[in-house]
Design a protein around this motif. Structure first.
Motif, short mmCIF file in Angstrom:
data_model
loop_
_atom_site.label_atom_id
_atom_site.label_comp_id
_atom_site.label_asym_id
_atom_site.label_seq_id
_atom_site.Cartn_x
_atom_site.Cartn_y
_atom_site.Cartn_z
N VAL A 214 0.84 -1.19 0.00
CA VAL A 214 0.00 0.00 0.00
C VAL A 214 0.88 1.24 0.00
CG1 VAL A 214 -1.69 1.32 1.33
CG2 VAL A 214 -1.95 -1.15 1.10
N GLN A 215 1.92 1.23 0.84
CA GLN A 215 2.83 2.37 0.87
C GLN A 215 3.65 2.44 -0.42
OE1 GLN A 215 4.78 3.29 4.47
NE2 GLN A 215 3.13 2.55 5.76
N ASN A 216 3.92 1.28 -1.01
CA ASN A 216 4.67 1.29 -2.27
C ASN A 216 3.86 1.90 -3.41
OD1 ASN A 216 7.01 0.53 -3.90
ND2 ASN A 216 5.62 -0.93 -4.87
N LEU A 217 2.53 1.93 -3.27
CA LEU A 217 1.71 2.56 -4.29
C LEU A 217 2.12 4.02 -4.49
CD1 LEU A 217 -0.71 2.74 -6.21
CD2 LEU A 217 -2.19 3.03 -4.21
N LEU A 218 2.43 4.71 -3.39
CA LEU A 218 2.86 6.10 -3.50
C LEU A 218 4.23 6.19 -4.16
CD1 LEU A 218 1.71 7.49 -0.03
CD2 LEU A 218 0.50 7.50 -2.21
N ALA A 219 5.12 5.25 -3.83
CA ALA A 219 6.44 5.25 -4.48
C ALA A 219 6.31 4.93 -5.95
CB ALA A 219 7.34 4.23 -3.79
N LEU A 220 5.46 3.96 -6.29
CA LEU A 220 5.26 3.59 -7.68
C LEU A 220 4.79 4.78 -8.50
CD1 LEU A 220 4.95 0.86 -9.53
CD2 LEU A 220 2.52 1.28 -9.17
N ARG A 221 3.84 5.53 -7.94
CA ARG A 221 3.27 6.65 -8.68
C ARG A 221 4.21 7.85 -8.75
NH1 ARG A 221 -2.38 8.72 -6.98
NH2 ARG A 221 -1.75 10.08 -8.71
N PHE A 222 4.77 8.24 -7.61
CA PHE A 222 5.41 9.55 -7.53
C PHE A 222 6.94 9.51 -7.61
CE2 PHE A 222 1.40 10.16 -4.91
CZ PHE A 222 0.68 10.62 -5.99
N ALA A 223 7.52 8.31 -7.60
CA ALA A 223 8.99 8.23 -7.72
C ALA A 223 9.41 7.77 -9.11
CB ALA A 223 9.56 7.28 -6.66
N ASN A 224 8.44 7.52 -9.99
CA ASN A 224 8.75 6.99 -11.31
C ASN A 224 8.07 7.81 -12.40
OD1 ASN A 224 10.14 4.30 -10.62
ND2 ASN A 224 8.25 4.17 -9.43
N GLN A 225 8.84 8.27 -13.35
CA GLN A 225 8.28 8.99 -14.49
C GLN A 225 7.50 8.04 -15.41
OE1 GLN A 225 8.07 12.04 -14.84
NE2 GLN A 225 7.67 12.49 -16.99
N LEU A 226 7.71 6.75 -15.23
CA LEU A 226 7.09 5.75 -16.10
C LEU A 226 5.57 5.71 -15.96
CD1 LEU A 226 7.43 3.29 -18.01
CD2 LEU A 226 7.76 1.88 -15.97
N PHE A 227 5.04 5.88 -14.73
CA PHE A 227 3.63 5.63 -14.50
C PHE A 227 2.77 6.89 -14.43
CE2 PHE A 227 5.91 2.03 -12.57
CZ PHE A 227 5.40 1.01 -13.36
N GLU A 228 3.23 7.91 -13.76
CA GLU A 228 2.38 9.06 -13.49
C GLU A 228 1.84 9.74 -14.75
OE1 GLU A 228 0.19 11.45 -10.82
OE2 GLU A 228 1.14 9.47 -10.74
N PRO A 229 2.60 9.81 -15.85
CA PRO A 229 2.04 10.47 -17.05
C PRO A 229 0.80 9.77 -17.61
CG PRO A 229 4.43 10.37 -17.19
CD PRO A 229 4.05 9.54 -16.01
N VAL A 230 0.62 8.46 -17.36
CA VAL A 230 -0.56 7.76 -17.89
C VAL A 230 -1.62 7.54 -16.81
CG1 VAL A 230 0.81 6.63 -19.66
CG2 VAL A 230 0.40 5.44 -17.49
N TRP A 231 -1.40 8.09 -15.61
CA TRP A 231 -2.29 7.85 -14.47
C TRP A 231 -3.44 8.87 -14.50
CZ3 TRP A 231 -0.49 3.62 -11.80
CH2 TRP A 231 -1.17 3.25 -10.65
N ASN A 232 -4.25 8.83 -15.56
CA ASN A 232 -5.32 9.80 -15.71
C ASN A 232 -6.33 9.30 -16.75
OD1 ASN A 232 -4.39 10.73 -18.44
ND2 ASN A 232 -2.61 11.40 -17.24
#
Length: 516
Positions: A214-232
């Protein structure tokens, strides 16, 4: 002078200091007073977690544990209970020197939750610990008790002076879910607790928020340029959040039949997972910043216009769980034969923000389902144009990012890849990250992390009363709609994936539940 718990090396320690990874996050002088020490939660989770923290070297040498219950025990009787719980349920190796050091700080106070004399004795015990063990006037009170007793216990803590810290010290209270059974009761509980303890000193435990993934979800989203651009909504088709259990209610009929799947799981665990999935980047990983973003999400959640078609509920009947024949819910010991309680609940929600406009969030939870799994599946939209023939891509599904919370913690990416051969044929494949395979250090149990956060005064993922009340504002209309309909939950055989109405919930949108 007693020797402190054995220290582990930084490489072995998964709960490191946030500023210097070479240093562990060790709690300062303090004690923990536990109400409800005779319950399953205390014996199976809390006491073993405290030992594991000591074994990892994360508790101060003078740490003390005080048990409070209606038992005629002496300190050594309480120590025996803790010892048996630790030997049965601790996740780290039992070491005699650690146990002896920890057990020197055990105390037991007999009494009932509404007995002023018992709380006076507790106050004297706490003062003695300050003098004898160096607790420094810092004490946390863990209410592992039914919510009906929150008020009496808080009143007694206030009347005995236990809730009032001296300058330079702290007093904190830990409250286990459920946080009420509807909005009104949650508001009453919040008022009761926060009239005695300041809001920043109230820690509402949702053990799911202590899980590593659950805490890694925040790391996955906000520490990686790979995921956040498509998270919408430009790229995400929909989100599925699942908490499936393969067990029945066990011996919890008295509790569960009054609560049901929606109140037990969706109101807290799944709505918290939704908030973490949909939140905007916080300005910092601090309690107030993270909580502020979660509150914004919960405040923007909207229900379907027609709750009769936008929700589903079911109840397991007799069936096969693997190779075992299991009874139906109404056949479980202690369940009212006329019960209308659901053991499965599903709901379609929307998040009215710019990021998530038009993206449905499907939440489901149930008992006696096909397997035990909790996951968040972010299902991406299909490619707008495929330069292949239909036959080349007939087995190609949707790309997906799946965060596996339990039991096989990790992340799975699903995407299309060419099948080896001379023809162009594209088929779904998966790429897996597993915690167990990628890190040599063991993940701390959720209660280890949460108890340490309480003692350190660091509550980044503990829900505040605003989150609790907003969650009830979402769920209450659903429960009321089910109550008004006077219908009984739809049957589904044990070992399957829920009632047909749950499948219809997604089929109306041209979608289907992901099979974990």
């Amino acid at each position: 002078m007693t020797s402190g718990p054995a220290r582990v090396t930084p490489e072995e320690n998964p709960l490191r200091h946030p500023d210097d990874k070479r240093l562990p996050r060790i709690a300062g002088p303090c004690s923990l007073v536990m109400f409800g020490v005779t319950g399953d939660l205390a014996r199976k989770k809390l006491m073993p977690a405290i030992y594991d923290l000591a074994n990892r070297g994360l508790l101060p040498p003078g740490f003390s544990l005080v048990g409070f219950a209606r038992r005629e025990w002496e300190d050594q009787d309480f120590a025996k209970i803790v010892h048996d719980s630790v030997r049965a349920h601790a996740r780290t190796e039992f070491r005699e020197e650690v146990w002896r050091s920890l057990a020197e700080g055990f105390r037991f106070v007999p009494g009932s939750f509404d007995d002023p004399e018992a709380f006076e004795l507790l106050a004297r015990t706490v003062r003695e610990l300050d003098e004898q063990r160096g607790s420094g006037g810092n004490h946390a009170f863990y209410l592992s008790i039914p919510p009906a007793w929150f008020g009496p216990v808080c009143d007694q803590l206030q009347a005995s002076g236990l809730s009032d810290p001296h300058p330079g010290t702290w007093r904190r209270v830990v409250v286990e879910k459920p946080f009420g059974h509807d909005l009104e009761s949650a508001q009453e509980l919040n008022t009761i607790v926060e009239k005695v303890f300041p809001a920043d000193s109230v820690f509402r435990i949702d053990h799911y928020l202590g899980k590593e993934t659950v805490q890694n979800l925040l790391a996955l989203r906000f520490a990686n340029q790979l995921f956040e651009p498509v998270w919408n909504s430009h790229y995400v088709d929909h989100v599925q959040i699942t908490m499936a259990e393969d067990i029945g209610i066990g011996g919890r009929a008295g509790y569960y039949d009054e609560v049901g799947a929606a109140r037990d799981v969706i109101q807290n665990h799944l709505l918290q997972l939704l908030a973490l999935t949909a939140m905007e980047p916080p300005i910092a990983f601090t309690p107030r910043a993270v909580q502020a973003e979660k509150v914004k999400v919960l405040a923007s959640v909207r229900l379907p216009e027609d709750l009769s078609t936008g929700t589903a509920r079911g109840r397991y009947v007799a069936g096969w769980q693997g190779d075992e024949k299991v009874p139906g819910y109404l056949e479980e010991d202690g369940v009212d034969p006329g019960s209308r309680t659901e053991t499965y609940a599903a709901v379609k929600l929307s998040v009215h923000t710019r990021r998530w406009a038009g993206v449905p969030f499907y939440l489901r939870a149930g008992k006696r389902l096909g397997k035990r799994v909790t996951e968040i599946a972010v299902m991406l939209k299909r490619a707008p144009h495929l330069p292949f023939t239909d036959t080349a891509t007939e087995e190609l599904g949707q790309n997906a990012i799946v965060i596996r919370i339990q039991p096989d913690e990790g992340v799975t990416l699903r995407f299309g890849s060419k099948v080896p051969g001379t023809q162009m044929e594209v088929r779904d494949v998966t790429m897996d990250f597993g915690y167990g395979a990628s890190f040599t250090e063991s993940s701390p149990e959720a209660y280890e992390r949460l108890i340490l956060d309480v003692l350190l005064g660091e509550p980044p993922l503990f829900p505040r009363h605003e989150e609790v009340e907003l969650s009830w504002r979402i769920l209450d209309p659903i429960i009321e709609s089910w109550s008004r309909s006077r219908s009984v939950p739809e049957d589904y055989p044990a070992g399957t994936w829920g009632p047909p109405s749950a499948d219809e919930l997604l089929a109306r949108d041209g979608r289907a539940w992901r099979l974990p």
